[in-house]
Design a protein around this motif. Structure first.
Motif, PDB file in Angstrom:
ATOM      1  N   ALA A 110       0.842  -1.227   0.000  1.00 18.65           N
ATOM      2  CA  ALA A 110       0.000   0.000   0.000  1.00 18.65           C
ATOM      3  C   ALA A 110       0.850   1.238   0.000  1.00 18.65           C
ATOM      4  CB  ALA A 110      -0.922  -0.010   1.219  1.00 18.65           C
ATOM      5  N   LEU A 111       1.948   1.172   0.779  1.00 21.02           N
ATOM      6  CA  LEU A 111       2.833   2.331   0.814  1.00 21.02           C
ATOM      7  C   LEU A 111       3.499   2.528  -0.523  1.00 21.02           C
ATOM      8  CD1 LEU A 111       4.209   4.556   2.406  1.00 21.02           C
ATOM      9  CD2 LEU A 111       5.922   2.882   3.155  1.00 21.02           C
ATOM     10  N   GLN A 112       3.847   1.488  -1.133  1.00 16.99           N
ATOM     11  CA  GLN A 112       4.483   1.606  -2.443  1.00 16.99           C
ATOM     12  C   GLN A 112       3.502   2.187  -3.467  1.00 16.99           C
ATOM     13  OE1 GLN A 112       7.649   0.976  -3.122  1.00 16.99           O
ATOM     14  NE2 GLN A 112       7.381   1.541  -5.290  1.00 16.99           N
ATOM     15  N   GLU A 113       2.277   1.808  -3.359  1.00 16.48           N
ATOM     16  CA  GLU A 113       1.252   2.331  -4.289  1.00 16.48           C
ATOM     17  C   GLU A 113       1.051   3.832  -4.080  1.00 16.48           C
ATOM     18  OE1 GLU A 113      -3.469   1.557  -5.424  1.00 16.48           O
ATOM     19  OE2 GLU A 113      -2.412   0.200  -4.027  1.00 16.48           O
ATOM     20  N   ARG A 114       1.085   4.249  -2.793  1.00 20.40           N
ATOM     21  CA  ARG A 114       0.914   5.674  -2.507  1.00 20.40           C
ATOM     22  C   ARG A 114       2.069   6.495  -3.030  1.00 20.40           C
ATOM     23  NH1 ARG A 114      -2.499   9.632  -2.296  1.00 20.40           N
ATOM     24  NH2 ARG A 114      -1.936  11.241  -0.744  1.00 20.40           N
ATOM     25  N   ILE A 115       3.232   5.944  -2.923  1.00 20.21           N
ATOM     26  CA  ILE A 115       4.418   6.643  -3.420  1.00 20.21           C
ATOM     27  C   ILE A 115       4.324   6.804  -4.934  1.00 20.21           C
ATOM     28  CG2 ILE A 115       6.912   6.448  -3.748  1.00 20.21           C
ATOM     29  CD1 ILE A 115       7.010   5.101  -0.975  1.00 20.21           C
ATOM     30  N   GLU A 116       3.881   5.815  -5.630  1.00 21.73           N
ATOM     31  CA  GLU A 116       3.744   5.893  -7.099  1.00 21.73           C
ATOM     32  C   GLU A 116       2.654   6.898  -7.507  1.00 21.73           C
ATOM     33  OE1 GLU A 116       2.982   1.921  -8.252  1.00 21.73           O
ATOM     34  OE2 GLU A 116       5.083   1.250  -8.036  1.00 21.73           O
ATOM     35  N   GLU A 117       1.612   6.937  -6.721  1.00 23.77           N
ATOM     36  CA  GLU A 117       0.526   7.908  -7.012  1.00 23.77           C
ATOM     37  C   GLU A 117       1.040   9.342  -6.879  1.00 23.77           C
ATOM     38  OE1 GLU A 117      -3.907   9.181  -5.382  1.00 23.77           O
ATOM     39  OE2 GLU A 117      -2.972   7.317  -4.678  1.00 23.77           O
ATOM     40  N   LEU A 118       1.830   9.548  -5.837  1.00 21.85           N
ATOM     41  CA  LEU A 118       2.416  10.882  -5.657  1.00 21.85           C
ATOM     42  C   LEU A 118       3.362  11.215  -6.795  1.00 21.85           C
ATOM     43  CD1 LEU A 118       3.152  10.812  -1.782  1.00 21.85           C
ATOM     44  CD2 LEU A 118       1.396  12.139  -2.992  1.00 21.85           C
ATOM     45  N   GLU A 119       4.052  10.222  -7.270  1.00 21.88           N
ATOM     46  CA  GLU A 119       4.961  10.457  -8.408  1.00 21.88           C
ATOM     47  C   GLU A 119       4.176  10.861  -9.644  1.00 21.88           C
ATOM     48  OE1 GLU A 119       8.586  10.597 -10.480  1.00 21.88           O
ATOM     49  OE2 GLU A 119       8.142  10.550  -8.352  1.00 21.88           O
ATOM     50  N   ARG A 120       3.058  10.200  -9.889  1.00 24.27           N
ATOM     51  CA  ARG A 120       2.239  10.529 -11.066  1.00 24.27           C
ATOM     52  C   ARG A 120       1.660  11.952 -10.948  1.00 24.27           C
ATOM     53  NH1 ARG A 120       0.518   5.161 -10.281  1.00 24.27           N
ATOM     54  NH2 ARG A 120      -1.387   5.898  -9.285  1.00 24.27           N
ATOM     55  N   GLU A 121       1.257  12.287  -9.748  1.00 20.82           N
ATOM     56  CA  GLU A 121       0.687  13.623  -9.526  1.00 20.82           C
ATOM     57  C   GLU A 121       1.735  14.695  -9.761  1.00 20.82           C
ATOM     58  OE1 GLU A 121      -2.788  15.806  -8.709  1.00 20.82           O
ATOM     59  OE2 GLU A 121      -2.435  13.670  -9.026  1.00 20.82           O
ATOM     60  N   ARG A 122       2.922  14.416  -9.301  1.00 19.85           N
ATOM     61  CA  ARG A 122       4.027  15.370  -9.511  1.00 19.85           C
ATOM     62  C   ARG A 122       4.295  15.552 -10.985  1.00 19.85           C
ATOM     63  NH1 ARG A 122       9.260  14.794 -10.745  1.00 19.85           N
ATOM     64  NH2 ARG A 122      10.756  16.365  -9.975  1.00 19.85           N
ATOM     65  N   ASN A 123       4.331  14.491 -11.725  1.00 19.65           N
ATOM     66  CA  ASN A 123       4.598  14.583 -13.160  1.00 19.65           C
ATOM     67  C   ASN A 123       3.472  15.338 -13.904  1.00 19.65           C
ATOM     68  OD1 ASN A 123       7.039  13.220 -12.945  1.00 19.65           O
ATOM     69  ND2 ASN A 123       6.094  11.196 -13.221  1.00 19.65           N
ATOM     70  N   ARG A 124       2.245  15.104 -13.436  1.00 19.95           N
ATOM     71  CA  ARG A 124       1.108  15.799 -14.094  1.00 19.95           C
ATOM     72  C   ARG A 124       1.198  17.305 -13.884  1.00 19.95           C
ATOM     73  NH1 ARG A 124      -4.263  17.131 -13.033  1.00 19.95           N
ATOM     74  NH2 ARG A 124      -4.116  16.455 -10.870  1.00 19.95           N
ATOM     75  N   TYR A 125       1.488  17.712 -12.643  1.00 19.04           N
ATOM     76  CA  TYR A 125       1.605  19.140 -12.370  1.00 19.04           C
ATOM     77  C   TYR A 125       2.793  19.752 -13.089  1.00 19.04           C
ATOM     78  CZ  TYR A 125      -2.114  19.261  -8.920  1.00 19.04           C
ATOM     79  OH  TYR A 125      -3.336  19.227  -8.306  1.00 19.04           O
ATOM     80  N   LYS A 126       3.819  19.011 -13.227  1.00 24.00           N
ATOM     81  CA  LYS A 126       4.985  19.501 -13.957  1.00 24.00           C
ATOM     82  C   LYS A 126       4.627  19.701 -15.430  1.00 24.00           C
ATOM     83  CE  LYS A 126       9.806  18.451 -15.083  1.00 24.00           C
ATOM     84  NZ  LYS A 126      10.923  17.499 -14.941  1.00 24.00           N
ATOM     85  N   TRP A 127       3.833  18.758 -15.962  1.00 23.55           N
ATOM     86  CA  TRP A 127       3.430  18.898 -17.393  1.00 23.55           C
ATOM     87  C   TRP A 127       2.542  20.118 -17.573  1.00 23.55           C
ATOM     88  CZ3 TRP A 127      -0.987  19.077 -20.191  1.00 23.55           C
ATOM     89  CH2 TRP A 127      -0.895  18.905 -21.564  1.00 23.55           C
ATOM     90  N   LEU A 128       1.586  20.293 -16.648  1.00 21.23           N
ATOM     91  CA  LEU A 128       0.717  21.465 -16.726  1.00 21.23           C
ATOM     92  C   LEU A 128       1.508  22.751 -16.603  1.00 21.23           C
ATOM     93  CD1 LEU A 128      -2.330  20.308 -14.545  1.00 21.23           C
ATOM     94  CD2 LEU A 128      -2.273  20.594 -17.039  1.00 21.23           C
ATOM     95  N   PHE A 129       2.451  22.768 -15.727  1.00 23.61           N
ATOM     96  CA  PHE A 129       3.278  23.962 -15.519  1.00 23.61           C
ATOM     97  C   PHE A 129       4.044  24.333 -16.786  1.00 23.61           C
ATOM     98  CE2 PHE A 129       7.323  25.881 -14.154  1.00 23.61           C
ATOM     99  CZ  PHE A 129       6.850  26.989 -13.475  1.00 23.61           C
ATOM    100  N   GLU A 130       4.584  23.325 -17.444  1.00 21.85           N
ATOM    101  CA  GLU A 130       5.423  23.585 -18.611  1.00 21.85           C
ATOM    102  C   GLU A 130       4.598  23.854 -19.878  1.00 21.85           C
ATOM    103  OE1 GLU A 130       7.956  20.210 -18.841  1.00 21.85           O
ATOM    104  OE2 GLU A 130       9.306  20.890 -17.221  1.00 21.85           O
ATOM    105  N   ASN A 131       3.376  23.326 -19.944  1.00 19.54           N
ATOM    106  CA  ASN A 131       2.586  23.457 -21.173  1.00 19.54           C
ATOM    107  C   ASN A 131       1.367  24.386 -21.041  1.00 19.54           C
ATOM    108  OD1 ASN A 131       3.827  21.319 -23.131  1.00 19.54           O
ATOM    109  ND2 ASN A 131       3.651  20.276 -21.145  1.00 19.54           N
ATOM    110  N   ALA A 132       1.264  25.079 -19.947  1.00 23.98           N
ATOM    111  CA  ALA A 132       0.125  25.999 -19.754  1.00 23.98           C
ATOM    112  C   ALA A 132       0.166  27.143 -20.778  1.00 23.98           C
ATOM    113  CB  ALA A 132       0.142  26.549 -18.324  1.00 23.98           C
TER     114      ALA A 132
END
Length: 586
Positions: free
Chosen positions: A36-58
């Motif tokens: 479960a902890l590993q899954e949460r860590i991966e979810e946070l990683e995906r969220e970080r990447n999404r916000y980074k994409w939005l930041f760069e492509n806004a």
């Protein structure tokens, strides 16, 4: 946020990992791995990447900065807004927002102070400097982040240059429209001033026209009075002379004297026609002649005209015929008689051989009165000219008595007043035909028309007929007496009603007919004289008025009193017809 690989590297480097955060030793983590902890860590990683994409492509610019310094972070859209190739180039170039990003330092100070007070600003319009030092209009939303630093802010920036330019263009257009409205308003005000001036001038002109028209009416009234007075004064001596000449023509004179009397007669006749034409054309042009419509036996009127012109035709050696039908028309008898008399007079005047025919023909509900002649004819291009004033069919010196060219002008005006139609056709050298068209009345009107009787006891002449003549002109009295006595009449003359009553009392005679002038002395009239004589004798003696007054008012007044009217100068044949009609039984 660091990637998983970065965390692993850090864990190896520092010896402090996720397990340590959970209160577990590294050995425990490795031994007790939680999915479960590993899954949460991966979810946070995906969220970080999404916000980074939005930041760069806004599409809008996003940056984090310190108000006392420069950018901490910015995205490519922010670089594009400010005209830089990349976010790194923007962050490296702009190290002081106040001087290098904002176009106005005072505006930056106002925004900074508002942020410090309020904590955020929404869609604040301002101007940033581009890399080429040109301004760009932006709408910026700022959020203060005191958790990151006392003057750290995060911002969203939208390029609103097109909107600002459109707004400026609209404002410019509005200003242009307002200016045009002001100019048009000023022009309209000036036009209104000019219009008011024109209206005032027009009102002034209208007032002047009213005054001028009143002056013209007064002049016309004066002209009418002058013409009436002049006609009366001219026609009185002319009437006396005409009657004198007629009396001489009734006498047996030597050949030379007879010829001279005839020449005087023609000269007087010409003067009479000219004066009558001038008076009539003047009244017609002033619209002073109004039709007095009564039922009229057209055939009887035509026969009376035929009797008048038979002698004229015989004197010229011309044939004269008349063809009638029993018809009734509603017309002004005087005008219709004048129209036909002028047509017949012209026909006889310009006919040297052959003859003249007057014919009455019914065509549906209309009557056609045609006058044919075998005279000189009229050229086709002159057919309309003959109805204008002073136009003559023949030039002077071609023979025959000629007028001044008013006869057909009078015809045209009278026809127009009565609402009739007149047409003409002609062939030069062969003759002419004039056609007068007027409406017919129903056949019943003919049966209701009174029938004229035969003069009692005077069918062969007027021998012994007693006639009272009242006129204030001695010359007229003398000439009337001479002419009537030539016809065998017994004549009593008087200059006024009082003299007439005195003569009747003195002689004890009762006249069979009274002939009175209309205008007598002391503002008395012939009607007054006739009424006085009738009242004195106690009899309704037949009477007629002989006058130079041709006004419509006088004619209507006398017709209302059932008094026939004969205009001066008096023609013998018309006087004879008048006397005969007065002797006819009612």
């Amino acid at each position: 946020m660091k990637k998983r690989s970065d965390l692993q590297d850090d864990e190896h480097d520092s010896g402090y990992g996720v397990g340590d955060l959970l209160g577990l030793g590294s050995q425990s983590v490795r031994k007790n791995y939680y999915p479960a902890l590993q899954e949460r860590i991966e979810e946070l990683e995906r969220e970080r990447n999404r916000y980074k994409w939005l930041f760069e492509n806004a599409l809008h610019g996003i940056f984090q900065a310190n108000l006392r310094g420069g950018f901490l972070a910015c995205n490519p859209a922010m670089a594009r807004i400010c005209g830089y190739e990349s976010a790194e180039a923007l962050a490296a170039k702009v190290i002081r927002l106040r001087e290098q990003l904002f176009c106005s330092a005072s505006e930056f100070d106002a925004i900074r102070q508002e942020l410090l007070n309020e904590g955020r600003l929404s869609a604040r319009e301002t101007r940033f400097q581009r890399a080429d030092r040109k301004p760009v209009h932006v709408a910026v939303t700022l959020l203060r982040r005191p958790d990151l630093g006392p003057e750290v802010v995060e911002a969203f920036v939208a390029d609103i240059t097109e909107r600002v330019l459109a707004r400026q263009k609209l404002e410019q257009l509005n200003a242009t429209l307002e200016r045009r409205v002001e100019e048009r308003t000023e022009a309209l005000q000036n036009a209104n001033v000019g219009l008011r001036y024109q209206i005032e001038e027009r009102e002034k002109v209208e007032r002047e026209l009213v005054v001028a028209m009143e002056v013209a009416r007064e002049a016309n009234r004066g002209k009418d009075k002058y013409l009436a007075a002049a006609s009366h004064d001219l026609l009185q001596p002319l009437n006396a002379a005409r009657l004198m000449v007629s009396a001489l023509q009734e006498s047996s004179l030597p050949e030379q004297e007879t010829r001279m009397v005839h020449q005087v007669h023609r000269a007087l006749e010409g003067a009479e026609d000219l004066l009558a034409d001038l008076l009539d054309i003047s009244k017609l042009d002033q619209q002073a002649m109004k039709p007095d419509l009564v039922y009229t036996d057209a055939a009887a009127l035509a026969r009376s005209l035929a009797e008048e012109f038979e002698a004229v035709a015989a004197n010229k050696g011309l044939a004269f015929r008349i063809r009638t039908i029993p018809v009734v028309v509603k017309t002004d008898q005087r005008m219709l008689t004048r129209i036909l008399r002028n047509l017949l007079s012209n026909a006889l005047r310009y006919t040297r051989k052959g003859g003249v025919v007057m014919a009455l023909r019914a065509r549906g509900d209309q009557l056609r009165i045609e006058v044919w002649d075998t005279g000189v004819g009229i050229a086709k291009d002159k057919l309309r000219d003959i109805f204008t004033e002073f136009h003559q069919l023949l030039p002077q010196g071609t023979g025959g008595r000629q007028g001044v060219g008013l006869g057909l002008a009078i015809v045209e005006r009278m026809v127009r007043i009565l609402g009739y139609d007149i047409g003409v056709s002609s062939r030069p050298g062969r003759g002419s035909r004039f056609v007068l068209t007027l409406p017919l009345e129903p056949a019943q009107a003919l049966r209701e028309m009174p029938r004229a009787g035969v003069p009692r006891g005077f069918s062969g002449g007027f021998d012994g007929l007693s006639i009272l003549v009242i006129d204030n002109e001695p010359a007229v009295l003398e000439s009337m007496q001479l002419l009537l006595e030539r016809w065998g009449c017994e004549v009593i003359t008087a200059g006024s009603e009082a003299q007439a009553l005195e003569m009747l009392e003195h002689t004890g005679r009762i006249p069979a007919i009274i002939l009175a002038d209309y205008h007598l002395d002391n503002e008395r009239t012939g009607y007054d004289a006739v009424h006085g004589v009738r009242r004195y004798l106690g009899r309704d003696i037949p009477a007629a008025i002989i006058t130079a007054d041709r006004s419509d008012d006088t004619r209507r007044l006398l017709r209302a009193q059932c008094l026939p009217v004969l205009n001066k100068p008096v023609k013998p044949n018309r006087l004879r017809a008048l006397v005969a009609s007065l002797l006819a039984p009612a």
